[in-house]
Design a protein around this motif. Structure first.
Motif, PDB file in Angstrom:
ATOM      1  N   ASN A   1     -52.820  31.893  10.167  1.00 36.24           N
ATOM      2  CA  ASN A   1     -52.434  30.475  10.258  1.00 36.24           C
ATOM      3  C   ASN A   1     -50.924  30.342  10.124  1.00 36.24           C
ATOM      4  N   VAL A   2     -50.196  30.884  11.092  1.00 38.59           N
ATOM      5  CA  VAL A   2     -48.736  30.901  10.990  1.00 38.59           C
ATOM      6  C   VAL A   2     -48.182  29.470  10.994  1.00 38.59           C
ATOM      7  N   ILE A   3     -47.215  29.222  10.132  1.00 36.04           N
ATOM      8  CA  ILE A   3     -46.642  27.880   9.975  1.00 36.04           C
ATOM      9  C   ILE A   3     -45.290  27.846  10.669  1.00 36.04           C
ATOM     10  N   GLU A   4     -44.934  26.717  11.233  1.00 39.56           N
ATOM     11  CA  GLU A   4     -43.639  26.579  11.907  1.00 39.56           C
ATOM     12  C   GLU A   4     -42.465  26.783  10.948  1.00 39.56           C
TER      13      GLU A   4
ATOM     14  N   MET B   1     -42.258  21.186   4.343  1.00 40.27           N
ATOM     15  CA  MET B   1     -42.584  19.834   4.790  1.00 40.27           C
ATOM     16  C   MET B   1     -44.105  19.756   4.992  1.00 40.27           C
ATOM     17  N   SER B   2     -44.702  18.632   4.592  1.00 38.58           N
ATOM     18  CA  SER B   2     -46.160  18.500   4.716  1.00 38.58           C
ATOM     19  C   SER B   2     -46.528  17.098   5.152  1.00 38.58           C
ATOM     20  N   ASN B   3     -47.819  16.874   5.332  1.00 37.86           N
ATOM     21  CA  ASN B   3     -48.292  15.541   5.698  1.00 37.86           C
ATOM     22  C   ASN B   3     -48.077  14.511   4.597  1.00 37.86           C
TER      23      ASN B   3
ATOM     24  N   VAL C   1     -49.279  21.869   4.965  1.00 38.28           N
ATOM     25  CA  VAL C   1     -47.875  22.186   5.212  1.00 38.28           C
ATOM     26  C   VAL C   1     -47.653  22.324   6.719  1.00 38.28           C
ATOM     27  N   SER C   2     -46.661  21.600   7.222  1.00 36.69           N
ATOM     28  CA  SER C   2     -46.417  21.615   8.664  1.00 36.69           C
ATOM     29  C   SER C   2     -45.198  22.456   9.040  1.00 36.69           C
TER      30      SER C   2
ATOM     31  N   ASN D   1     -38.645  16.268  -3.474  1.00 35.28           N
ATOM     32  CA  ASN D   1     -39.882  16.370  -4.236  1.00 35.28           C
ATOM     33  C   ASN D   1     -40.644  15.065  -4.132  1.00 35.28           C
ATOM     34  N   SER D   2     -41.531  14.975  -3.151  1.00 34.53           N
ATOM     35  CA  SER D   2     -42.337  13.763  -3.059  1.00 34.53           C
ATOM     36  C   SER D   2     -43.744  14.051  -3.549  1.00 34.53           C
TER      37      SER D   2
END
Lengths: 437, 437
Positions: B275-278, B100-102, B89-90, B5-6
């Motif tokens: 917008n499919v996410i990995e 996981m996100s930027n 979100v990446s 949790n960042s």
């Protein structure tokens, strides 16, 4: 065709008057010339006129950018002797009476330089690369996005030093721009932002207003200065007088007393300089303005005029030149257009005389200061009302008046700001160690 | 703290629901969850919700960008269990139930992917680099600046080929976006631009609407198609059916029948993709959308859902999945939030069923087409009125409703468009030989 003309302007028997700049002076003149027996070409690098006195409200999410801009073509519609061309003038050729631009050359019979002013970093541009100027709409939008983005970053950060930096906003220059912006930010801090960011403690948001002199609003009365300081205090703005900024690297402001403040935002409102164009002799330029006589004729020329911010007209009343204000620009524009029309008819020209109708500044909700001639000064709610009225009737276009009035009414009663949008890519700029997961 | 949790979200005993995307589905759900015994974190790369159905009006200078956007924080204000974070979100980690996100990682109990769709160039992105998409506000603004800038260039040019290119606008895709944009441009051509540019012959402005099928508005009735074609003809739009675009280099459009048109503007409205996410398995993705069951659960997962454009829910009624429309997104969002709350209380969940309330498209001033269920179709002024009413009540925020209504009234009675501003630097792109002086 002997006259250079890559602008597709018809060559007629009418005298051609080229006006550089669609600011207050430029549009005043274009309108005066409309329907007269002259050909007018208005040049501007933008296709719109900017109502600069309200830029700070765009920067603080109070108004949409579109509502303080007027498309120049719309303003000049239905006048067959007025032509608009979007162009950036790069050089003036006095000998051949022509201007050079990014889209070609154009000859003129009369040239009127109304190119306005830009932010003045006093020759230290590289030291203030990270500072925000506030002279144009894209700059106001970028400032708005920048501060909102900083709050989004602060929400996410656990690095106390970084949060402090993100929450410090330094405004340099205690003139109307600085005072009005500081007041508007104070209002945001008090009424708007805490609702938006419940996770962020807005007591930590510090707004600094830094001024080199020992007072604010240098062009106005002492009364206005005192009142403005009082109002700014209410909005929790830290006013630092007798202080200058030495440098700013985007993270830290260094003052001339060696004090430093960490700050991710610095707005530079400490000075402007004329947008002088290449080509005229060095003798005709002083302090980045064109030296003009009482008829706005540029020194050493006989058909080139300068008006508004870019003109330096030194008189007994104004030994250092007239103030760089919209009313001066409009009055000079009006006088000069009348003079040119008079001279074409062989009539006498009249020297310019500035009629000071007073000056004013607003400091957030319900608070403003007004100086009238004959030492009449007042502040408070009534001054704030006058301020709104005068700005509303001054802005170009009926549509803009309506939109701005509706926005003000909405903002006033709802304590809301409609336009809190970040419209640029979000890239966290300085990722600190502590924030890494 | 075992959960990553960042994002500085408090760890409570409540289940954490992470929603990716603040579009129609995302904000519907966030509002449904407000005040309930769950913790909701809404993530979006922008800090605002975009009302996409009106993007085309921003692109054609009819509305300010701010009026079709709602700041997400404002929409979620005063709900202590709802958190907004600006993040992209990446990657989704199914095993550890985290994203996981930027700006770091965040764990979830439930994940709802509501990331919407983007422009689909069908794998030929490099062939259409110079085409304009129209899915986001900055894209609409850029389109607006681009066409106005082209007219400014055309005014200055003496090169007939260049003028032709600048005055040709090609719109690819005969769905609602293409039809509505073409109609709005037709209106500009007829009522607004000739006043602005007296030096430019707007009979030379050609608007092409290109569609691969043999009809327009594929998702609507034949009646709607016929009416739309009739209306577009009145606005002098050239409709090219059974035609596909092969390539576009910024100057020339090549069609699949080898016909070419010089055009400085091509808008791509021919398709969208999720917008499919990995992170999720390849089996769960089909046609760039997540395969979901009737409860919007993503195939092969047990706590990850997808809703709206990005969800592929294949049913008897919709064997190829539900249409990528706002009403589907809102209804799925509503059903899913109810289902999650029900399951937390041990109650039964209900499968999603789409209630088609009809569809509509407008084709400029006084003209629209409406399809209602049970084969009810109508067009003309009344349809146009319905269209305005439905869009006005659907847009988020009372302020936006007021602003848009005022703009529409203004535009209607004055035949004006207030926001004809070019807000990007003016750099003539293709300087031809003939234009040189």
């Amino acid at each position: 065709m002997d006259k250079p003309n890559s602008f597709k302007i018809p060559n007629t028997k009418q005298k051609r008057i080229v006006i550089i700049g669609g600011g207050f002076a430029g549009i005043t003149m274009a309108k005066k010339f409309a329907g007269q027996d002259v050909q007018v070409v208005l040049l501007d690098r933008h296709n719109y006129h900017t109502f600069q006195p309200l830029l700070y409200q765009v920067a603080t999410a109070g108004l949409e950018p579109d509502s303080i801009a007027g498309p120049l073509r719309k303003l000049l519609e239905n006048h067959k002797n007025i032509f608009f061309r979007m162009a950036t003038v790069s050089r003036i050729d006095k000998e051949d009476s022509k201007v050079m631009s990014n889209v070609g050359e154009l000859s003129f019979d009369y040239l009127i330089i109304a190119a306005g002013s830009k932010t003045n970093f006093f020759g230290q541009n590289e030291k203030f690369e990270k500072a925000f100027p506030l002279k144009q709409i894209p700059q106001a939008l970028d400032f708005r996005s920048h501060i909102l983005q900083n709050f989004e970053e602060a929400v996410l950060s656990s690095d106390e030093e970084k949060i402090e930096r993100l929450m410090n906003i330094v405004i340099v220059g205690g003139g109307p721009t600085g005072v009005e912006l500081a007041g508007a930010l104070g209002e945001l801090k008090k009424h708007v932002l805490p609702n938006d960011y419940p996770d962020l403690d807005f007591n930590r948001l510090n707004i600094y207003l830094v001024e080199g002199m020992d007072r604010l609003l240098g062009g106005m009365s002492e009364f206005a200065d005192k009142k403005a300081q009082k109002y700014l205090k209410k909005f929790e703005v830290n006013v630092k007088l007798n202080t200058m900024v030495d440098s700013y690297d985007g993270e830290k402001v260094v003052f001339n007393n060696n004090e430093t403040i960490p700050a991710a935002t610095l707005l530079w409102g400490a000075g402007v300089m004329g947008n002088v164009i290449e080509g005229l002799s060095e003798q005709s330029v002083k302090n980045s303005r064109y030296k003009v006589d009482r008829y706005n004729l540029v020194e050493g020329t006989d058909n080139i005029y300068a008006v508004g911010d870019i003109a330096l007209m030194e008189t007994e009343d104004f030994p250092k030149g007239h103030p760089m204000l919209a009313p001066v620009a409009m009055q000079q524009g009006e006088r000069l257009s009348k003079n040119i029309l008079a001279s074409l008819k062989g009539k006498e020209q009249k020297p310019f005389k500035y009629l000071d109708k007073g000056s004013m500044a607003t400091v957030g909700r319900n608070k403003a200061v007004v100086d009238l001639p004959k030492n009449l000064h007042f502040g408070g709610f009534f001054a704030w009302f006058i301020w709104m009225f005068v700005h509303l009737i001054s802005i170009v276009g009926f549509r803009n008046k309506i939109v701005i009035l509706s926005n003000w009414i909405w903002n006033y009663f709802t304590y809301d700001r409609g336009t809190r949008l970040i419209i640029r890519p979000f890239v966290p700029k300085i990722k600190s160690q502590k924030d890494k997961t």
